[in-house]
Design a protein around this motif. Structure first.
Motif, PDB file in Angstrom:
ATOM      1  N   LYS A 251       2.484  21.961  -1.172  1.00  0.00           N
ATOM      2  CA  LYS A 251       2.515  23.391  -1.472  1.00  0.00           C
ATOM      3  C   LYS A 251       2.267  23.698  -2.943  1.00  0.00           C
ATOM      4  O   LYS A 251       1.462  24.565  -3.272  1.00  0.00           O
ATOM      5  N   ALA A 252       2.976  22.993  -3.842  1.00  0.00           N
ATOM      6  CA  ALA A 252       2.876  23.324  -5.263  1.00  0.00           C
ATOM      7  C   ALA A 252       1.480  22.984  -5.800  1.00  0.00           C
ATOM      8  O   ALA A 252       0.830  22.066  -5.305  1.00  0.00           O
ATOM      9  N   PRO A 253       1.005  23.700  -6.812  1.00  0.00           N
ATOM     10  CA  PRO A 253      -0.340  23.445  -7.352  1.00  0.00           C
ATOM     11  C   PRO A 253      -0.487  22.026  -7.912  1.00  0.00           C
ATOM     12  O   PRO A 253      -1.507  21.386  -7.703  1.00  0.00           O
ATOM     13  N   VAL A 254       0.535  21.552  -8.653  1.00  0.00           N
ATOM     14  CA  VAL A 254       0.505  20.184  -9.167  1.00  0.00           C
ATOM     15  C   VAL A 254       1.855  19.548  -8.848  1.00  0.00           C
ATOM     16  O   VAL A 254       2.894  20.018  -9.311  1.00  0.00           O
ATOM     17  N   HIS A 255       1.849  18.513  -8.020  1.00  0.00           N
ATOM     18  CA  HIS A 255       3.118  17.909  -7.591  1.00  0.00           C
ATOM     19  C   HIS A 255       2.896  16.449  -7.205  1.00  0.00           C
ATOM     20  O   HIS A 255       1.761  16.006  -7.085  1.00  0.00           O
ATOM     21  N   PHE A 256       3.999  15.734  -6.994  1.00  0.00           N
ATOM     22  CA  PHE A 256       3.897  14.337  -6.596  1.00  0.00           C
ATOM     23  C   PHE A 256       4.115  14.165  -5.094  1.00  0.00           C
ATOM     24  O   PHE A 256       4.890  14.897  -4.484  1.00  0.00           O
ATOM     25  N   GLY A 257       3.416  13.198  -4.517  1.00  0.00           N
ATOM     26  CA  GLY A 257       3.633  12.846  -3.112  1.00  0.00           C
ATOM     27  C   GLY A 257       3.965  11.371  -3.037  1.00  0.00           C
ATOM     28  O   GLY A 257       3.917  10.655  -4.031  1.00  0.00           O
TER      29      GLY A 257
ATOM     30  N   PRO B 162      -3.968  16.887   8.311  1.00  0.00           N
ATOM     31  CA  PRO B 162      -2.707  17.639   8.240  1.00  0.00           C
ATOM     32  C   PRO B 162      -2.028  17.498   6.874  1.00  0.00           C
ATOM     33  O   PRO B 162      -1.308  18.377   6.454  1.00  0.00           O
ATOM     34  N   TRP B 163      -2.238  16.368   6.204  1.00  0.00           N
ATOM     35  CA  TRP B 163      -1.608  16.162   4.895  1.00  0.00           C
ATOM     36  C   TRP B 163      -2.653  16.058   3.801  1.00  0.00           C
ATOM     37  O   TRP B 163      -2.614  15.157   2.983  1.00  0.00           O
ATOM     38  N   ASN B 164      -3.579  16.995   3.791  1.00  0.00           N
ATOM     39  CA  ASN B 164      -4.612  16.938   2.775  1.00  0.00           C
ATOM     40  C   ASN B 164      -3.994  17.381   1.448  1.00  0.00           C
ATOM     41  O   ASN B 164      -3.946  18.558   1.124  1.00  0.00           O
ATOM     42  N   GLU B 165      -3.521  16.401   0.679  1.00  0.00           N
ATOM     43  CA  GLU B 165      -2.659  16.695  -0.465  1.00  0.00           C
ATOM     44  C   GLU B 165      -3.334  17.499  -1.564  1.00  0.00           C
ATOM     45  O   GLU B 165      -2.676  18.215  -2.302  1.00  0.00           O
ATOM     46  N   SER B 166      -4.656  17.357  -1.710  1.00  0.00           N
ATOM     47  CA  SER B 166      -5.314  18.121  -2.769  1.00  0.00           C
ATOM     48  C   SER B 166      -6.281  19.145  -2.185  1.00  0.00           C
ATOM     49  O   SER B 166      -7.082  19.730  -2.903  1.00  0.00           O
ATOM     50  N   GLN B 167      -6.209  19.352  -0.851  1.00  0.00           N
ATOM     51  CA  GLN B 167      -7.134  20.275  -0.177  1.00  0.00           C
ATOM     52  C   GLN B 167      -8.591  19.888  -0.451  1.00  0.00           C
ATOM     53  O   GLN B 167      -9.441  20.725  -0.733  1.00  0.00           O
ATOM     54  N   TYR B 168      -8.855  18.583  -0.344  1.00  0.00           N
ATOM     55  CA  TYR B 168     -10.208  18.061  -0.557  1.00  0.00           C
ATOM     56  C   TYR B 168     -11.039  18.348   0.678  1.00  0.00           C
ATOM     57  O   TYR B 168     -10.629  18.050   1.799  1.00  0.00           O
ATOM     58  N   LYS B 169     -12.213  18.958   0.488  1.00  0.00           N
ATOM     59  CA  LYS B 169     -13.069  19.245   1.633  1.00  0.00           C
ATOM     60  C   LYS B 169     -14.481  18.757   1.331  1.00  0.00           C
ATOM     61  O   LYS B 169     -15.064  19.129   0.328  1.00  0.00           O
TER      62      LYS B 169
ATOM     63  N   GLY C 230       0.796  -1.220   0.000  1.00  0.00           N
ATOM     64  CA  GLY C 230       0.000   0.000   0.000  1.00  0.00           C
ATOM     65  C   GLY C 230       0.823   1.262   0.000  1.00  0.00           C
ATOM     66  O   GLY C 230       0.307   2.345   0.207  1.00  0.00           O
ATOM     67  N   ASN C 231       2.136   1.141  -0.256  1.00  0.00           N
ATOM     68  CA  ASN C 231       2.921   2.349  -0.478  1.00  0.00           C
ATOM     69  C   ASN C 231       2.560   2.857  -1.874  1.00  0.00           C
ATOM     70  O   ASN C 231       2.385   2.068  -2.786  1.00  0.00           O
ATOM     71  N   TYR C 232       2.394   4.157  -2.032  1.00  0.00           N
ATOM     72  CA  TYR C 232       2.089   4.658  -3.369  1.00  0.00           C
ATOM     73  C   TYR C 232       2.671   6.041  -3.593  1.00  0.00           C
ATOM     74  O   TYR C 232       2.933   6.785  -2.647  1.00  0.00           O
ATOM     75  N   THR C 233       2.909   6.347  -4.866  1.00  0.00           N
ATOM     76  CA  THR C 233       3.293   7.694  -5.276  1.00  0.00           C
ATOM     77  C   THR C 233       2.093   8.275  -5.995  1.00  0.00           C
ATOM     78  O   THR C 233       1.532   7.630  -6.882  1.00  0.00           O
ATOM     79  N   ASP C 234       1.660   9.466  -5.597  1.00  0.00           N
ATOM     80  CA  ASP C 234       0.454  10.026  -6.213  1.00  0.00           C
ATOM     81  C   ASP C 234       0.710  11.395  -6.811  1.00  0.00           C
ATOM     82  O   ASP C 234       1.609  12.118  -6.397  1.00  0.00           O
ATOM     83  N   LEU C 235      -0.095  11.733  -7.806  1.00  0.00           N
ATOM     84  CA  LEU C 235      -0.024  13.052  -8.417  1.00  0.00           C
ATOM     85  C   LEU C 235      -1.102  13.909  -7.759  1.00  0.00           C
ATOM     86  O   LEU C 235      -2.289  13.586  -7.809  1.00  0.00           O
ATOM     87  N   ASN C 236      -0.670  14.970  -7.093  1.00  0.00           N
ATOM     88  CA  ASN C 236      -1.605  15.799  -6.336  1.00  0.00           C
ATOM     89  C   ASN C 236      -1.926  17.089  -7.073  1.00  0.00           C
ATOM     90  O   ASN C 236      -1.030  17.833  -7.444  1.00  0.00           O
ATOM     91  N   ILE C 237      -3.212  17.314  -7.281  1.00  0.00           N
ATOM     92  CA  ILE C 237      -3.652  18.548  -7.919  1.00  0.00           C
ATOM     93  C   ILE C 237      -4.468  19.316  -6.893  1.00  0.00           C
ATOM     94  O   ILE C 237      -5.542  18.855  -6.478  1.00  0.00           O
ATOM     95  N   ARG C 238      -3.951  20.440  -6.423  1.00  0.00           N
ATOM     96  CA  ARG C 238      -4.664  21.175  -5.371  1.00  0.00           C
ATOM     97  C   ARG C 238      -5.938  21.788  -5.919  1.00  0.00           C
ATOM     98  O   ARG C 238      -5.932  22.497  -6.917  1.00  0.00           O
TER      99      ARG C 238
ATOM    100  N   ASP D 155      -5.453  27.523  -8.960  1.00  0.00           N
ATOM    101  CA  ASP D 155      -5.323  27.157 -10.367  1.00  0.00           C
ATOM    102  C   ASP D 155      -4.182  26.161 -10.543  1.00  0.00           C
ATOM    103  O   ASP D 155      -3.217  26.241  -9.813  1.00  0.00           O
ATOM    104  N   PRO D 156      -4.233  25.229 -11.472  1.00  0.00           N
ATOM    105  CA  PRO D 156      -5.344  24.916 -12.383  1.00  0.00           C
ATOM    106  C   PRO D 156      -6.369  23.963 -11.764  1.00  0.00           C
ATOM    107  O   PRO D 156      -7.419  23.729 -12.346  1.00  0.00           O
ATOM    108  N   GLY D 157      -6.086  23.432 -10.558  1.00  0.00           N
ATOM    109  CA  GLY D 157      -6.948  22.396  -9.974  1.00  0.00           C
ATOM    110  C   GLY D 157      -8.322  22.893  -9.571  1.00  0.00           C
ATOM    111  O   GLY D 157      -9.254  22.102  -9.373  1.00  0.00           O
ATOM    112  N   SER D 158      -8.490  24.220  -9.447  1.00  0.00           N
ATOM    113  CA  SER D 158      -9.805  24.743  -9.049  1.00  0.00           C
ATOM    114  C   SER D 158     -10.826  24.546 -10.180  1.00  0.00           C
ATOM    115  O   SER D 158     -12.026  24.642  -9.953  1.00  0.00           O
ATOM    116  N   LYS D 159     -10.328  24.289 -11.379  1.00  0.00           N
ATOM    117  CA  LYS D 159     -11.240  23.972 -12.485  1.00  0.00           C
ATOM    118  C   LYS D 159     -11.462  22.469 -12.498  1.00  0.00           C
ATOM    119  O   LYS D 159     -10.545  21.693 -12.797  1.00  0.00           O
TER     120      LYS D 159
END
Lengths: 316, 536
Positions: free
Chosen positions: B425-431, B452-459, B295-303, B307-311
């Motif tokens: 922090k970055a708008p589009v980055h890997f975790g 604390p680690w909400n990678e895409s600021q999902y609410k 269950g270790n994974y590398t993910d692409l995070n889009i905040r 922008d641009p994740g707000s679209k």
């Protein structure tokens, strides 16, 4: 020793001390420029702001870095290297065993490579232009060109994996007899000898050839001195300066530059300790390692300078 | 060749095992394997594994030497501070936990005899009797209270302070009973306490350099960043265990040096082999590979909050643009399982198997990018060696984008300081996220509104409600249902693209027996020392 030589030597030592201070400051500033501090790195991904703040508090990291550095310097004057941030052990204890290991490796390599390089260099110079000379030259250039991780990896594949003559890891702690010791040190020493001998051979050869073409050597030849006497008695003492400098430069590499060999043979030396220390921003440990590398370097270079001065009649 | 063996499932193992029991010959088995699509080279590896299960009783004795992949002067024997695999392995050999996870991800009792709770808020833990520490002291409730309470002390610098914070009350009811009170009901407490950091140390311990625990081995030598040697605990409370007389653990950071040390016989076990070395090992006699997908994974995070994740269409487009199969095949060289954009891995009992991965669909991606008005603009994507394989993944996604006219500007940044400066922090980055034993920990840490680690600021309020509901329920079937729903929500709504669960491959000498996969990670969830034995 005349007062002139003494003056020169003292001047050299003074310069060395100032160099050391400058290096320590430079290392300190470089470390400060790195992103992240010890607390956040120790906590890694789990570093929430409050966790970092709590740990900083507990580790007394809240003082300005320059203050901590100066405190470390003052401690150094009392012969105290400070305490490691990463695991709260005295730095002296962390460095102790590993410095001994590094010294052992460097010592054995030096004992093997210096005589080898001098012999090859001098004989190549004496037989200048012969097939032997060309072979030595080509081989030493070839060896310089092969990166050491390749030499080391090939050695492991051949001697450890396929032939099984030597262990792939240099576990110094498990050496119980002379045979063990030889088997454990064989590959790292051979690799390092490859790396540092080439430079020494080339410098020795060049320096000896240069002095062989001087008038006083020609004079010795005319007086009927034998070829070997001409080289060893007349040419070599005058070529000593540059040769000793080349040796010093090559050996100083053995103190702090053997990270690749330490990594491949898993040899617990001081170079890897410094890399670890930088990774955890462990200031006291970084500074102590830097000081040791710098001291080793200065000691060798200063010795080389003094030998060069002593061997030069005009300076004596 | 190497990706063949990764298609091997436990069902195939069972088939081969049955055949061996029936007395099938090696030749017949190879035929069977070939029919199943596994190559001959892989076949011999699997044979080794399958015949192991049928093998004779474990033999005691022998000294074992294993190498991990990382170590530093910060190595520690303090379970609370453990941060590297190296630390976990050492702690597992010296200490015990109250509970542990077995190979199927089910929580089993270790130092605890039972966990009871009526409301999932107040827990009564009965301790096993007759357990002693290496220094001869008996294990009591005080030790457990001390071990758990430490995590709340900021000065300790515990890695699990955040998870431990929900434990608000500790009481030693009597010598062998502990009462733990939680701030809010949490049915997962027994599983949470199976984390390595919650190992039990003796009451009042502040100097951990002696490694005084109740575990299978007693500490002989420990040099941080170099090695540790532990020897058999003759009074260990699990009868018959451990099998090994001594266990030495070192770290060899260089991948090929680690494999070479195994091949030359200097070590019996090399953890985390990279796929390039697997071919070399497969061509040699006398070695085996063990694969774990924990269950270790590398993910692409889009905040989603900038922008641009707000679209929403940009995020949707990216989910179609990521070719998950190709990432597993080329970026992970076949050592992984295709993921479906949610963090609960197939190794977990709560994994939602009906949630299918999104198919790679450039046309749909292009449609969404066009709708978002971003087609043709250059979008920076931050990748780094710090997040495993993220550079390779970024390149694959970038190429797919270029084909449909979506410019992704991949920026490679150094690993040093990555988690501080770019991650979250970055708008589009890997975790990169390490395995966690429960969906609750994963969701609370990564997807709740307050995570604390909400990678895409999902609410999502609904999500937060479901999280609390599932956490407090003691009804397993109901929890499964809620967690299934939450996995669907994360997969559809959050801005985290999880293309694959990354497998870990350990390599070992064929003489080593008793290794099993474990959902907490490679090396049997780091606890292998007390289970392994050496063939005489």
């Amino acid at each position: 020793m005349t007062s002139g030589v003494l003056n020169l030597v003292l001047k050299r030592l003074g310069i060395a001390a100032i160099t050391l201070l400058i290096v320590l400051f430079a290392v300190f500033f470089a470390t400060s420029m790195l992103p992240g501090d010890t607390a956040s790195i120790l906590l890694g991904q789990a570093a929430t702001p409050e966790a970092v703040a709590g740990l900083r508090e507990a580790m007394h990291l809240n003082d300005p870095a320059i203050l901590r550095f100066l405190r470390w310097l003052v401690g150094l004057l009392h012969g105290d290297l400070g305490t490691s941030y990463a695991n709260e052990m005295p730095v002296a204890a962390l460095i102790g065993g590993r410095l001994v290991n590094t010294m052992k490796l460097a010592g054995i390599t030096a004992l093997l490579s210096v005589p080898l390089a001098l012999t090859l260099g001098i004989t190549a110079a004496m037989l200048r232009g012969s097939v032997y000379d060309r072979t030595v030259t080509v081989l030493s250039i070839g060896v310089i060109s092969v990166p050491e991780f390749m030499v080391a990896t090939l050695a492991v594949l051949l001697f450890a994996v396929y032939l099984r003559w030597l262990p792939a890891l240099s576990s110094v702690n498990e050496a119980h007899s002379l045979t063990d010791l030889v088997r454990i040190y064989a590959m790292p020493v051979i690799t390092l000898t490859f790396v540092i001998s080439a430079q020494m051979i080339r410098m020795t050869r060049a320096a000896v050839i240069e002095t062989l073409s001087t008038p006083y050597v020609e004079m010795a030849l005319l007086k009927g001195a034998s070829r070997s006497r001409m080289v060893l008695r007349h040419a070599l003492p005058n070529a000593l300066g540059p040769i000793v400098n080349a040796i010093a430069l090559s050996l100083s590499y053995l103190v702090g530059g053997v990270i690749i060999v330490e990594t491949i043979f898993n040899y617990p030396g001081i170079a890897k300790l410094m890399v670890d220390a930088v990774a955890t921003r462990d200031l006291p440990l970084i500074q102590s390692c830097a000081m040791i590398f710098c001291l080793g370097y200065l000691l060798l270079i200063t010795t080389a300078d003094i030998v060069a001065i002593m061997s030069n009649p005009r300076l004596r | 060749m190497t990706d063949k063996i990764t298609n091997w499932t436990s069902a195939d193992d069972a088939m081969v095992e049955n055949a061996i029991r029936r007395g099938a010959s090696r030749r017949e088995l190879l035929k069977m394997l070939l029919a199943g699509g596994a190559a001959v080279a892989a076949g011999s590896l699997v044979l080794g594994r399958a015949s192991q299960a049928v093998a004779a009783e474990p033999v005691s004795g022998g000294s074992f030497k294993a190498a991990g992949w990382s170590s530093s002067t910060a190595d520690t024997l303090d379970p609370a501070k453990a941060s590297l695999s190296t630390d976990y392995v050492r702690c597992c050999s010296l200490y015990n936990r109250l509970t542990f996870l077995d190979k199927d991800g089910v929580t089993q009792m270790e130092l605890a005899e039972s966990f009871d709770s009526k409301d999932a808020k107040t827990w009564t833990v009965k301790l096993r009797k007759g357990v002693t520490f290496h220094d001869g002291k008996d294990l009591t409730a005080d030790d457990v209270v001390y071990s758990l309470k430490r995590h709340l002390d900021k000065a300790v610098g515990s890695k699990v302070a955040k998870i431990a914070a929900q434990m608000t009350g500790f009481k030693a009811v009597d010598k062998s009973t502990v009462e733990i009170t939680l701030a809010d009901p949490n049915a997962d407490l027994p599983t949470i306490l199976a984390l390595h950091h919650f190992m039990i140390v003796a009451d009042g311990t502040t100097d951990f350099s002696k490694g005084n625990g109740t575990g299978a081995f007693v500490l002989q030598t420990f040099e941080p960043g170099v090695r540790s040697v532990v020897t058999k605990n003759k009074n260990y409370w699990k009868s018959g265990k451990p099998y090994l007389d001594s266990f030495e653990f070192i770290a060899i950071t260089d991948d090929s040096a680690r494999v070479n040390a195994l091949l030359s016989g200097d070590i019996n076990f090399a953890a985390a082999i990279n796929p390039r070395s697997m071919k070399l090992l497969e061509s040699q006699q006398g070695f085996e590979l063990s694969k774990t997908t924990a269950g270790n994974y590398t993910d692409l995070n889009i905040r989603l909050d900038m922008d641009p994740g707000s679209k929403a269409d940009f995020v949707a487009g990216m989910k179609y643009l990521v070719n998950r199969e190709q990432i597993v095949k080329s970026a992970l060289r076949g050592l992984g399982e295709v993921g479906n954009d949610q963090p609960v891995s197939p190794a977990n009992i709560f994994h939602n198997a009906d949630l299918k991965p999104k198919a790679f669909d450039p046309d749909k991606a292009k449609f969404h990018f066009q709708k978002s008005g971003l087609l043709g603009q250059s979008i920076p994507v931050i990748a780094s060696d710090a997040a495993t394989s993220s550079i390779d993944m970024a390149v694959i996604i970038q190429a797919a984008g270029a084909d449909i006219g979506m410019k992704l500007d991949v920026q490679r940044v150094p690993s040093d300081g990555y988690w501080d400066n770019y991650w979250l922090k970055a708008p589009v980055h890997f975790g990169n996220i390490n395995p966690r034993p429960t969906p609750d920990i994963l969701f609370s840490l990564l997807y709740a509104s307050s995570a604390p680690w909400n990678e895409s600021q999902y609410k999502s309020e609904k999500f937060d409600k479901l999280l609390v509901e599932a956490r407090g329920s003691l009804d397993q079937a109901k929890r499964k249902e809620i967690y299934n729903q939450m996995q669907v929500m994360v997969s559809e709504e959050a801005g985290t693209i999880i293309p694959a669960y990354i497998s870990n491959v350990d390599a070992l000498s064929s003489k080593v027996k008793g290794l099993e996969a474990n959902p907490l990670g490679g090396m049997m969830g780091y606890a292998m020392a007390e289970y392994l034995w050496l063939e005489a």
